[in-house]
Design an enzyme around this catalytic site. Sequence first.
Site, PDB file in Angstrom:
ATOM      1  N   LYS A  80      -3.366  -0.945   7.215  1.00  0.00           N
ATOM      2  CA  LYS A  80      -4.820  -0.849   7.321  1.00  0.00           C
ATOM      3  C   LYS A  80      -5.391  -1.977   8.175  1.00  0.00           C
ATOM      4  CE  LYS A  80      -8.819  -0.594   4.198  1.00  0.00           C
ATOM      5  NZ  LYS A  80      -9.223  -0.599   2.768  1.00  0.00           N
ATOM      6  N   TYR A 132      -9.912  -8.534  -5.711  1.00  0.00           N
ATOM      7  CA  TYR A 132      -8.805  -7.848  -6.382  1.00  0.00           C
ATOM      8  C   TYR A 132      -8.454  -8.498  -7.715  1.00  0.00           C
ATOM      9  CZ  TYR A 132      -7.275  -4.627  -2.698  1.00  0.00           C
ATOM     10  OH  TYR A 132      -7.179  -3.598  -1.815  1.00  0.00           O
ATOM     11  N   HIS A 190      -4.142  -9.149   3.336  1.00  0.00           N
ATOM     12  CA  HIS A 190      -5.592  -9.026   3.476  1.00  0.00           C
ATOM     13  C   HIS A 190      -6.067  -9.803   4.699  1.00  0.00           C
ATOM     14  CE1 HIS A 190      -6.219  -8.028  -1.056  1.00  0.00           C
ATOM     15  NE2 HIS A 190      -6.089  -6.938  -0.322  1.00  0.00           N
ATOM     16  N   HIS A 230      -2.306   1.629  -6.024  1.00  0.00           N
ATOM     17  CA  HIS A 230      -3.326   0.636  -5.700  1.00  0.00           C
ATOM     18  C   HIS A 230      -3.657  -0.237  -6.907  1.00  0.00           C
ATOM     19  CE1 HIS A 230      -6.090  -0.835  -2.683  1.00  0.00           C
ATOM     20  NE2 HIS A 230      -7.025  -0.933  -3.604  1.00  0.00           N
ATOM     21  N   ARG A 265      -1.472  -3.139  -6.979  1.00  0.00           N
ATOM     22  CA  ARG A 265      -1.887  -4.225  -6.084  1.00  0.00           C
ATOM     23  C   ARG A 265      -2.856  -5.158  -6.801  1.00  0.00           C
ATOM     24  NH1 ARG A 265      -1.338  -4.190  -0.691  1.00  0.00           N
ATOM     25  NH2 ARG A 265      -3.448  -4.916  -0.210  1.00  0.00           N
ATOM     26  N   ARG A 280       0.833  -1.198   0.000  1.00  0.00           N
ATOM     27  CA  ARG A 280       0.000   0.000   0.000  1.00  0.00           C
ATOM     28  C   ARG A 280       0.870   1.250   0.000  1.00  0.00           C
ATOM     29  NH1 ARG A 280      -2.639  -3.596   3.607  1.00  0.00           N
ATOM     30  NH2 ARG A 280      -4.769  -4.126   2.925  1.00  0.00           N
TER      31      ARG A 280
END
Length: 427
Positions: A183, A292, A283, A256, A259, A156
Amino acid sequence: MTPQQLTEEYIFAHDLREASAKIYRAATKALLKHFGPTATVQDVDHRAVLGWRRKVLEQGLSKRSWNTYSNHLRTIWGYAIEHELVTHSQVNPFRKTTVIPPRRASKTVAAEAILRARSWLSMQVGAERCTGDRARITPAWFWLCTFEVFYYTGIRLNALLCIRKRDIDWDNQLILIRGETEKTHKEFVVPITEGLVPHLSRLLQEAEKAGFADDDQLFNVNRFSPHYKSKTMNSDQVEAMYRKLTEKVGVRMTPHRFRHTLATDLMKAPERNIHLTKCLLNHSNIQTTMSYIEADYDHMRAVLHARSLAQGALENVRKVDYSGSPQASAKPKPCGQPLARVGEVPPPEARTEPSEPREHTQETGIQRGPTSWEAEAVPQPPDTFEQSVLFTLMAQHLSNRAATASAVPAATSGSGGRGSAARDSLA
């Protein structure tokens, strides 16, 4: 009490990351823009919130953005009600105010676009080294390193900004991502791959020259160039670089999106491993990782083709009926000996043996068309468009002549002489 005061109370009572606190304040700012800077918490009721929702959605705000406002403000009001900071009502005005957003395709970056971006960044590095002039993004070597870190690790943006010099374990070729910067609040490590080694090696060398301490922010462009004045690097500087990259390449690029691209590429590999992908992206659950991943349409096409082969569906698709007008895409099967066109007679030495007589219909004496051959599972004879036209004309001529000949006796039964004359004229 005002909504802004409620927000600050909530942030004060919780240990939030800076990025999270920024989102709560942004949601409150959007609320005050609609209700006015002097609005109080009493002015914000459920119906007023629904009116605000309708207005901003009609003005073009995305449903996802509205849900971000609604969810964060609902959390703030829930905290205020629980701790009796709001006493006029026990009903959360933001309860059940979210909307269902459309499911968008995964945002990935094509491999060809990544190659063009890498090539352009490498050219900027070479230009700065050879000319000494400031590149469009400077120092170019630093931004190329940043680009490659996002490409190879998929971390991230906030994780990159929080990497310290001590977080690089060069002996074991690992990068530590601390839990307090994440996060998900989970600490994890990502491997340093072969392609990333030269870029990180130079970054560490330049950091040593600049006198970095172990706890200093490693990815800090401000300390590698005199053109920047800030003490620490922030997300705006990274996003500004990616905007320039997007403008140059013509394809939207963000950290992002890298990712999403990494997750999709890993799941396309023959040794695809969903657990490995989940751990690399840090995650909390598999469902997030699956969201994703972009669908692999080439693999999907291959699976569907294998299904049709297994069930024999292509056997019917591949049959072509040549009795109708030919299509541009339909080609006759190749035969061993090409047929001569009408009006062309092969020389004696090139003539072939006469073929076996073919079955004829009783009505016209014309050989059966391709439909009969297919119905009896007999291989179709070679055919061309010119011969089909010739046979059709001959069949029509014989049919008309037979019909005329059968009508003549009926006409001559009442007038013998005139019938003879008519037959003579038809002959």
